[in-house]
Motif scaffolding. Structure first.
Motif, PDB file in Angstrom:
ATOM      1  N   ASP A  61       0.814  -1.211   0.000  1.00 40.41           N
ATOM      2  CA  ASP A  61       0.000   0.000   0.000  1.00 40.41           C
ATOM      3  C   ASP A  61       0.847   1.260   0.000  1.00 40.41           C
ATOM      4  O   ASP A  61       0.487   2.257  -0.623  1.00 40.41           O
ATOM      5  CB  ASP A  61      -0.910   0.017   1.240  1.00 40.41           C
ATOM      6  CG  ASP A  61      -1.852  -1.167   1.281  1.00 40.41           C
ATOM      7  OD1 ASP A  61      -2.609  -1.340   0.310  1.00 40.41           O
ATOM      8  OD2 ASP A  61      -1.832  -1.911   2.274  1.00 40.41           O
ATOM      9  N   HIS A 127      -0.206   6.257   8.740  1.00 38.05           N
ATOM     10  CA  HIS A 127      -1.652   6.212   8.961  1.00 38.05           C
ATOM     11  C   HIS A 127      -2.344   7.405   8.298  1.00 38.05           C
ATOM     12  O   HIS A 127      -3.405   7.258   7.684  1.00 38.05           O
ATOM     13  CB  HIS A 127      -1.954   6.219  10.459  1.00 38.05           C
ATOM     14  CG  HIS A 127      -1.740   4.897  11.127  1.00 38.05           C
ATOM     15  ND1 HIS A 127      -2.345   3.738  10.706  1.00 38.05           N
ATOM     16  CD2 HIS A 127      -0.988   4.552  12.213  1.00 38.05           C
ATOM     17  CE1 HIS A 127      -1.988   2.736  11.493  1.00 38.05           C
ATOM     18  NE2 HIS A 127      -1.161   3.207  12.413  1.00 38.05           N
ATOM     19  N   SER A 128      -1.739   8.579   8.428  1.00 34.06           N
ATOM     20  CA  SER A 128      -2.328   9.775   7.843  1.00 34.06           C
ATOM     21  C   SER A 128      -2.399   9.659   6.325  1.00 34.06           C
ATOM     22  O   SER A 128      -3.410  10.008   5.704  1.00 34.06           O
ATOM     23  CB  SER A 128      -1.507  11.005   8.247  1.00 34.06           C
ATOM     24  OG  SER A 128      -2.024  12.181   7.665  1.00 34.06           O
ATOM     25  N   ARG A 131      -5.160   7.289   5.238  1.00 32.01           N
ATOM     26  CA  ARG A 131      -6.485   7.920   5.315  1.00 32.01           C
ATOM     27  C   ARG A 131      -6.692   8.880   4.151  1.00 32.01           C
ATOM     28  O   ARG A 131      -7.762   8.934   3.554  1.00 32.01           O
ATOM     29  CB  ARG A 131      -6.637   8.664   6.643  1.00 32.01           C
ATOM     30  CG  ARG A 131      -6.643   7.780   7.873  1.00 32.01           C
ATOM     31  CD  ARG A 131      -6.661   8.608   9.145  1.00 32.01           C
ATOM     32  NE  ARG A 131      -7.952   9.253   9.352  1.00 32.01           N
ATOM     33  CZ  ARG A 131      -8.109  10.434   9.936  1.00 32.01           C
ATOM     34  NH1 ARG A 131      -7.059  11.127  10.334  1.00 32.01           N
ATOM     35  NH2 ARG A 131      -9.315  10.928  10.118  1.00 32.01           N
ATOM     36  N   ARG A 132      -5.643   9.641   3.841  1.00 26.78           N
ATOM     37  CA  ARG A 132      -5.764  10.637   2.769  1.00 26.78           C
ATOM     38  C   ARG A 132      -5.944   9.964   1.411  1.00 26.78           C
ATOM     39  O   ARG A 132      -6.706  10.447   0.555  1.00 26.78           O
ATOM     40  CB  ARG A 132      -4.530  11.531   2.767  1.00 26.78           C
ATOM     41  CG  ARG A 132      -4.537  12.600   1.710  1.00 26.78           C
ATOM     42  CD  ARG A 132      -3.730  13.806   2.136  1.00 26.78           C
ATOM     43  NE  ARG A 132      -2.361  13.470   2.454  1.00 26.78           N
ATOM     44  CZ  ARG A 132      -1.369  13.398   1.551  1.00 26.78           C
ATOM     45  NH1 ARG A 132      -1.633  13.623   0.279  1.00 26.78           N
ATOM     46  NH2 ARG A 132      -0.143  13.120   1.924  1.00 26.78           N
ATOM     47  N   LEU A 133      -5.250   8.849   1.195  1.00 24.67           N
ATOM     48  CA  LEU A 133      -5.354   8.115  -0.063  1.00 24.67           C
ATOM     49  C   LEU A 133      -6.554   7.178  -0.078  1.00 24.67           C
ATOM     50  O   LEU A 133      -6.806   6.513  -1.080  1.00 24.67           O
ATOM     51  CB  LEU A 133      -4.073   7.322  -0.321  1.00 24.67           C
ATOM     52  CG  LEU A 133      -2.790   8.135  -0.481  1.00 24.67           C
ATOM     53  CD1 LEU A 133      -1.595   7.211  -0.698  1.00 24.67           C
ATOM     54  CD2 LEU A 133      -2.912   9.125  -1.625  1.00 24.67           C
ATOM     55  N   GLN A 134      -7.248   7.103   1.064  1.00 24.86           N
ATOM     56  CA  GLN A 134      -8.428   6.242   1.209  1.00 24.86           C
ATOM     57  C   GLN A 134      -8.106   4.799   0.888  1.00 24.86           C
ATOM     58  O   GLN A 134      -8.855   4.107   0.192  1.00 24.86           O
ATOM     59  CB  GLN A 134      -9.577   6.754   0.332  1.00 24.86           C
ATOM     60  CG  GLN A 134     -10.041   8.151   0.721  1.00 24.86           C
ATOM     61  CD  GLN A 134     -11.226   8.632  -0.097  1.00 24.86           C
ATOM     62  OE1 GLN A 134     -11.394   8.259  -1.247  1.00 24.86           O
ATOM     63  NE2 GLN A 134     -12.054   9.463   0.505  1.00 24.86           N
ATOM     64  N   ILE A 135      -6.979   4.330   1.422  1.00 23.42           N
ATOM     65  CA  ILE A 135      -6.598   2.932   1.270  1.00 23.42           C
ATOM     66  C   ILE A 135      -7.537   2.093   2.132  1.00 23.42           C
ATOM     67  O   ILE A 135      -7.627   2.306   3.341  1.00 23.42           O
ATOM     68  CB  ILE A 135      -5.138   2.703   1.696  1.00 23.42           C
ATOM     69  CG1 ILE A 135      -4.200   3.490   0.770  1.00 23.42           C
ATOM     70  CG2 ILE A 135      -4.781   1.222   1.670  1.00 23.42           C
ATOM     71  CD1 ILE A 135      -2.748   3.462   1.204  1.00 23.42           C
ATOM     72  N   PRO A 136      -8.269   1.146   1.536  1.00 20.80           N
ATOM     73  CA  PRO A 136      -9.241   0.381   2.317  1.00 20.80           C
ATOM     74  C   PRO A 136      -8.548  -0.576   3.270  1.00 20.80           C
ATOM     75  O   PRO A 136      -7.704  -1.378   2.874  1.00 20.80           O
ATOM     76  CB  PRO A 136     -10.021  -0.390   1.244  1.00 20.80           C
ATOM     77  CG  PRO A 136      -9.071  -0.505   0.101  1.00 20.80           C
ATOM     78  CD  PRO A 136      -8.236   0.736   0.126  1.00 20.80           C
ATOM     79  N   SER A 140     -13.392  -0.540  10.987  1.00 24.89           N
ATOM     80  CA  SER A 140     -14.102   0.706  10.732  1.00 24.89           C
ATOM     81  C   SER A 140     -14.075   1.591  11.951  1.00 24.89           C
ATOM     82  O   SER A 140     -13.528   1.242  12.989  1.00 24.89           O
ATOM     83  CB  SER A 140     -15.550   0.393  10.335  1.00 24.89           C
ATOM     84  OG  SER A 140     -16.186  -0.320  11.368  1.00 24.89           O
ATOM     85  N   GLU A 157      -9.569   4.374  14.877  1.00 23.73           N
ATOM     86  CA  GLU A 157      -9.674   4.048  13.458  1.00 23.73           C
ATOM     87  C   GLU A 157      -8.564   3.077  13.074  1.00 23.73           C
ATOM     88  O   GLU A 157      -7.683   2.774  13.880  1.00 23.73           O
ATOM     89  CB  GLU A 157      -9.599   5.313  12.590  1.00 23.73           C
ATOM     90  CG  GLU A 157     -10.836   6.201  12.702  1.00 23.73           C
ATOM     91  CD  GLU A 157     -10.825   7.344  11.709  1.00 23.73           C
ATOM     92  OE1 GLU A 157      -9.819   7.491  10.983  1.00 23.73           O
ATOM     93  OE2 GLU A 157     -11.807   8.099  11.669  1.00 23.73           O
ATOM     94  N   THR A 158      -8.619   2.627  11.813  1.00 20.96           N
ATOM     95  CA  THR A 158      -7.662   1.652  11.258  1.00 20.96           C
ATOM     96  C   THR A 158      -7.487   0.480  12.211  1.00 20.96           C
ATOM     97  O   THR A 158      -6.396   0.107  12.596  1.00 20.96           O
ATOM     98  CB  THR A 158      -6.299   2.286  10.911  1.00 20.96           C
ATOM     99  OG1 THR A 158      -5.715   2.846  12.095  1.00 20.96           O
ATOM    100  CG2 THR A 158      -6.439   3.354   9.866  1.00 20.96           C
TER     101      THR A 158
END
Length: 268
Positions: A61, A127-128, A131-136, A140, A157-158
């Protein structure tokens, strides 16, 4: 070498990170084990050629990429990766030259960090970026209370590896910090005993020094204060353990516990 981790700690779908760093000591002794402690599925490589071979059969990722490599410079690798995919790229370098920073970002890197890099800072940036790249990822949003409005409460989160303040600031959690916070969040504003928290941290509660829990709480409070400027609402419920509360539930939690809430840890 793949650091897939501690049994029952990493969930099936965590952020997969490739660390491309030719300094074997830095890679194997600091970056890889350090990032595992913050919940990442981490693999290391020492050359661009090794990275390309691994990418033929494995998915990553985010790439943590050193600029100085033995076979191909990191800027060239970043440009090549950016042409091929939208993978996240964090560039590391010991150079303080502004031109190198601009070159890294304009060449395709999403973030630029200077060496020596702090592992906790790197974890927070990973982690940031995810989140910004919206890596699934698996895991939740978990809020302190289902009745709280989105964005108005502290949350995990994560899959519990990030603690998010009501203002949206993020703190990366280590393995023991994650264990404690998950137990506290699951209590929904009610106190959790020290014994229960110690049981989440160790299989042998009788060998676990209770002062380690107090130090963990103290350091987590300090980390939130220093990194994001927010006071973590993790309180000491005298005689009952610890409780994680939002501002509007503090009085209720104290009443339910029949105890006084104290924002400071017990004396060590």
């Amino acid at each position: 070498m793949s650091y897939l981790s501690r049994m029952n700690v990493l969930p099936p779908r965590t952020l997969r990170v490739m660390v491309l760093e030719d300094d074997d000591l830095l890679r194997e002794r600091i970056l890889l084990p350090g990032l595992v402690d913050f919940g990442f599925n981490v693999t290391g490589a020492r050359s661009a050629a090794e990275l390309y071979r691994r990418m033929l059969t494995e998915h990553f990722d985010v790439i943590v990429l050193d600029i100085g490599l033995p076979d191909e410079d990191g800027l060239t690798v970043a440009r090549h990766l950016r042409k091929l995919s939208s993978i996240g790229i964090i560039m590391l370098t010991g150079s303080k030259r502004r031109a190198d920073q601009i070159g890294a970002l304009s060449g395709g890197a999403d973030l630029f960090l200077s060496k020596p890099v702090d592992v906790e800072l790197l974890a927070a940036n990973l982690h940031s970026l995810a989140r910004r790249l919206q890596i699934p990822l698996r895991g939740s949003l978990q809020r302190l209370s289902a009745a709280d409005e989105p964005g108005k409460c502290w949350r995990l989160e994560t899959d519990g590896w990030c603690l998010i303040s009501p203002e949206g600031a993020m703190v990366a959690l280590s393995v023991p910090e994650r264990c404690v916070m998950q137990r506290l969040f699951a209590a929904h504003g009610h106190p959790v005993s020290r014994e229960a928290l110690i049981g989440a941290l160790s299989e042998d509660v009788y060998e676990f020094d209770p002062h380690r829990l107090e130090m963990l709480v103290y350091r987590l409070r300090r980390k939130c204060s220093e990194q994001i400027g927010s006071a973590l609402p993790l309180m000491t419920a005298r005689g009952a353990g610890y409780v994680f509360v939002s501002e509007n539930t503090a009085d209720k939690s104290a009443a339910d516990a029949g105890q006084e809430l104290n924002p400071q840890p017990a004396a060590t």
